[in-house]
Design a protein around this motif. Structure first.
Motif, PDB file in Angstrom:
ATOM      1  N   UNK A  38       0.796  -1.221   0.000  1.00  0.00           N
ATOM      2  CA  UNK A  38       0.000   0.000   0.000  1.00  0.00           C
ATOM      3  C   UNK A  38       0.830   1.274   0.000  1.00  0.00           C
ATOM      4  N   UNK A  39       2.153   1.181  -0.083  1.00  0.00           N
ATOM      5  CA  UNK A  39       2.971   2.385  -0.015  1.00  0.00           C
ATOM      6  C   UNK A  39       2.600   3.376  -1.108  1.00  0.00           C
ATOM      7  N   UNK A  40       2.329   2.893  -2.295  1.00  0.00           N
ATOM      8  CA  UNK A  40       1.975   3.801  -3.386  1.00  0.00           C
ATOM      9  C   UNK A  40       0.529   3.651  -3.830  1.00  0.00           C
ATOM     10  N   UNK A  41      -0.151   2.627  -3.395  1.00  0.00           N
ATOM     11  CA  UNK A  41      -1.492   2.341  -3.915  1.00  0.00           C
ATOM     12  C   UNK A  41      -2.613   2.705  -2.962  1.00  0.00           C
ATOM     13  N   UNK A  42      -2.320   2.941  -1.715  1.00  0.00           N
ATOM     14  CA  UNK A  42      -3.367   3.283  -0.772  1.00  0.00           C
ATOM     15  C   UNK A  42      -2.959   2.975   0.645  1.00  0.00           C
ATOM     16  N   UNK A  43      -3.870   3.210   1.574  1.00  0.00           N
ATOM     17  CA  UNK A  43      -3.577   2.961   2.983  1.00  0.00           C
ATOM     18  C   UNK A  43      -4.864   2.969   3.792  1.00  0.00           C
ATOM     19  N   UNK A  44      -4.860   2.179   4.864  1.00  0.00           N
ATOM     20  CA  UNK A  44      -5.917   2.277   5.871  1.00  0.00           C
ATOM     21  C   UNK A  44      -5.438   3.299   6.893  1.00  0.00           C
ATOM     22  N   UNK A  45      -6.160   4.384   7.051  1.00  0.00           N
ATOM     23  CA  UNK A  45      -5.707   5.432   7.967  1.00  0.00           C
ATOM     24  C   UNK A  45      -6.430   5.383   9.308  1.00  0.00           C
ATOM     25  N   UNK A  46      -7.633   4.845   9.326  1.00  0.00           N
ATOM     26  CA  UNK A  46      -8.349   4.571  10.572  1.00  0.00           C
ATOM     27  C   UNK A  46      -9.141   3.289  10.353  1.00  0.00           C
ATOM     28  N   UNK A  47      -9.839   2.844  11.380  1.00  0.00           N
ATOM     29  CA  UNK A  47     -10.625   1.618  11.244  1.00  0.00           C
ATOM     30  C   UNK A  47     -11.929   1.818  10.484  1.00  0.00           C
ATOM     31  N   UNK A  48     -12.134   3.017   9.941  1.00  0.00           N
ATOM     32  CA  UNK A  48     -13.315   3.210   9.098  1.00  0.00           C
ATOM     33  C   UNK A  48     -13.022   4.072   7.869  1.00  0.00           C
ATOM     34  N   UNK A  49     -11.733   4.291   7.556  1.00  0.00           N
ATOM     35  CA  UNK A  49     -11.373   5.090   6.380  1.00  0.00           C
ATOM     36  C   UNK A  49     -10.200   4.438   5.654  1.00  0.00           C
ATOM     37  N   UNK A  50     -10.361   4.239   4.352  1.00  0.00           N
ATOM     38  CA  UNK A  50      -9.313   3.674   3.507  1.00  0.00           C
ATOM     39  C   UNK A  50      -9.114   4.599   2.314  1.00  0.00           C
ATOM     40  N   UNK A  51      -7.852   4.882   1.992  1.00  0.00           N
ATOM     41  CA  UNK A  51      -7.505   5.695   0.831  1.00  0.00           C
ATOM     42  C   UNK A  51      -6.926   4.784  -0.248  1.00  0.00           C
ATOM     43  N   UNK A  52      -7.406   4.891  -1.485  1.00  0.00           N
ATOM     44  CA  UNK A  52      -6.908   4.032  -2.561  1.00  0.00           C
ATOM     45  C   UNK A  52      -6.814   4.819  -3.862  1.00  0.00           C
ATOM     46  N   UNK A  53      -6.001   4.288  -4.778  1.00  0.00           N
ATOM     47  CA  UNK A  53      -5.980   4.755  -6.161  1.00  0.00           C
ATOM     48  C   UNK A  53      -6.169   3.532  -7.051  1.00  0.00           C
ATOM     49  N   UNK A  54      -6.738   3.698  -8.241  1.00  0.00           N
ATOM     50  CA  UNK A  54      -7.059   2.547  -9.098  1.00  0.00           C
ATOM     51  C   UNK A  54      -5.845   2.029  -9.861  1.00  0.00           C
ATOM     52  N   UNK A  55      -4.883   1.479  -9.133  1.00  0.00           N
ATOM     53  CA  UNK A  55      -3.664   0.939  -9.728  1.00  0.00           C
ATOM     54  C   UNK A  55      -3.412  -0.441  -9.126  1.00  0.00           C
ATOM     55  N   UNK A  56      -3.007  -1.389  -9.960  1.00  0.00           N
ATOM     56  CA  UNK A  56      -2.678  -2.726  -9.467  1.00  0.00           C
ATOM     57  C   UNK A  56      -1.316  -2.692  -8.785  1.00  0.00           C
ATOM     58  N   UNK A  57      -1.251  -3.210  -7.576  1.00  0.00           N
ATOM     59  CA  UNK A  57       0.006  -3.263  -6.820  1.00  0.00           C
ATOM     60  C   UNK A  57       0.231  -4.683  -6.322  1.00  0.00           C
ATOM     61  N   UNK A  58       1.187  -5.371  -6.916  1.00  0.00           N
ATOM     62  CA  UNK A  58       1.541  -6.705  -6.439  1.00  0.00           C
ATOM     63  C   UNK A  58       0.722  -7.822  -7.037  1.00  0.00           C
ATOM     64  N   UNK A  59      -0.489  -7.539  -7.469  1.00  0.00           N
ATOM     65  CA  UNK A  59      -1.324  -8.556  -8.106  1.00  0.00           C
ATOM     66  C   UNK A  59      -2.016  -7.909  -9.303  1.00  0.00           C
ATOM     67  N   UNK A  60      -2.666  -8.724 -10.097  1.00  0.00           N
ATOM     68  CA  UNK A  60      -3.310  -8.201 -11.304  1.00  0.00           C
ATOM     69  C   UNK A  60      -4.632  -7.503 -11.012  1.00  0.00           C
ATOM     70  N   UNK A  61      -5.175  -7.697  -9.820  1.00  0.00           N
ATOM     71  CA  UNK A  61      -6.462  -7.108  -9.446  1.00  0.00           C
ATOM     72  C   UNK A  61      -6.221  -5.793  -8.713  1.00  0.00           C
TER      73      UNK A  61
END
Length: 379
Positions: A130-153
């Motif tokens: 998740x370093x470049x693709x997103x992060x969980x910042x709290x237990x009810x908020x997740x930040x993401x970008x639409x990029x495959x990181x580590x897997x094809x999905x």
């Protein structure tokens, strides 16, 4: 006095001393006290903090909201579906339900847009997924970008980070503390696939007998050179427990930790073995430690402090041959003892005969000469 009053409140949302993530919901109301001491309260209102200068929209279900801007509604729906699938599968595996609702997913266009909303990695941990693709910042908020990181999905970043929210709901809390490998390995398990990078790093480590010691798996890796091995091994460790112990025991492990039981004790209570035995069996299962070739059960070796495993001692004798060898040794000991006693008896007999002969000679020398004894001529 005027009939209208305008008030603005400035709140620092992302600085070195405070961080309020986008997607946070504020609840507020106004209270106005006039000069005569009368206080008037307004109704409670809510304000959803979203990045400015964008027209944000959302798609939602009963537990999750995916916020987006632009023409990404179909993409947002894909992420919402991934969240539903993850909750159905991992929630059932962990036998847990969300306690903070809704979970808000902020779908940014790219990493440049995401960066201002993400807190710094102050812990030093290196989360490869998740370093470049997103992060969980709290237990009810997740930040993401639409990029495959580590897997094809490309939705796997959401699955992974939502997995962390579910592991915390199942095993976290004021008393429970999950070891990093259990938390991260379960989050990788939540993905649609673990990704070739993690799997290849683990396979290479197993072939070279360079898996990480379990004692080093309790904290996340901060070394970019071993981070893929850490995540791959964490996934394999979790899968080992699930495959060998079943879903019910895996959920029970989290529930036991949540009650405040130390992980080592919880593992023994639920699975019946300690960490050292877990490590030995895990290494054997993946071909890192040589299995014992005999059917004779042996105690598992204690965990070594080095990452290079040692082979278990091997034996070529069967159980029946062991009994035969023991019988032969008993016969040899008996015969040897008998021979020793015989030699001792012979020695005592010879010693007795020698002493008897010496006594007879001494008596003969002490007797006086007979009356007819004559001195030899020439003396």
């Amino acid at each position: 006095p005027g009939r209208q009053v305008e008030v603005q409140v400035a709140i620092q949302v992302n600085s070195g001393r405070s961080y309020i993530p986008v997607g946070s919901e504020f609840k507020y109301h106004w209270e106005i006290t006039t000069a005569d001491g009368k206080t008037t309260s307004g109704p409670e209102q809510t304000y959803l903090f979203l990045p400015p200068n964008r027209e944000w929209k959302s798609v939602k279900n009963s537990f999750m909201e995916v916020h987006f801007h632009g023409d990404r509604e179909a993409l947002a729906a894909t992420y919402l579906k991934a969240g539903q699938e993850t909750y159905d599968r991992l929630g059932q595996l962990l036998n847990t339900k969300l306690t903070q609702l809704p979970v808000r997913v902020m779908l940014f266009a790219d990493e440049k847009e995401l960066d201002p909303a993400r807190p710094g990695l102050s812990s030093g941990a290196f989360d490869a997924a998740v370093t470049t693709c997103g992060a969980k910042v709290t237990n009810d908020i997740v930040l993401v970008i639409p990029v495959a990181c580590g897997s094809s999905d490309r939705t796997d970043t959401l699955r992974h980070e939502f997995g962390h929210i579910l592991t915390d709901a199942a095993g976290g809390g004021p008393l429970g503390q999950l070891p990093s490998w259990l938390d991260e390995g379960t989050a990788v398990l939540a993905q649609s696939s673990p990704g070739s990078g993690y799997i290849s790093a683990f396979d290479a480590g197993a072939r070279a007998s360079r898996l990480l010691p379990f004692a080093q798996m309790n904290t996340p890796s901060s070394d970019a050179g071993t981070v893929n091995l850490f995540y791959g091994q964490a996934y394999a460790m979790v899968k080992f427990l699930v495959d060998n112990g079943g879903q019910a025991k895996f959920a029970q492990l989290f529930a036991t930790i949540r009650k405040g039981t130390r992980f080592d004790d919880a593992l023994k209570q639920v699975y019946g073995f300690d960490v050292a035995s877990f490590e030995a069996d895990f290494r054997t299962a993946y071909g890192v430690a040589a299995p014992n070739p005999t059917p004779v059960p042996t105690k598992p070796q204690k965990a070594q402090s080095t990452a290079v495993p040692t082979s278990r001692p091997a034996t070529n004798a069967s159980h029946g041959e062991g009994k035969h060898d023991s019988l032969d040794r008993e016969v040899l000991i008996f015969i040897g003892g008998a021979l020793l006693l015989a030699l001792l008896a012979v020695f005592l007999f010879l010693l007795s005969a020698l002493l008897s002969a010496n006594r007879r000679a001494a008596v003969r020398d002490e007797q006086p000469p007979s009356p007819d004894w004559r001195r030899p001529p020439g003396e």
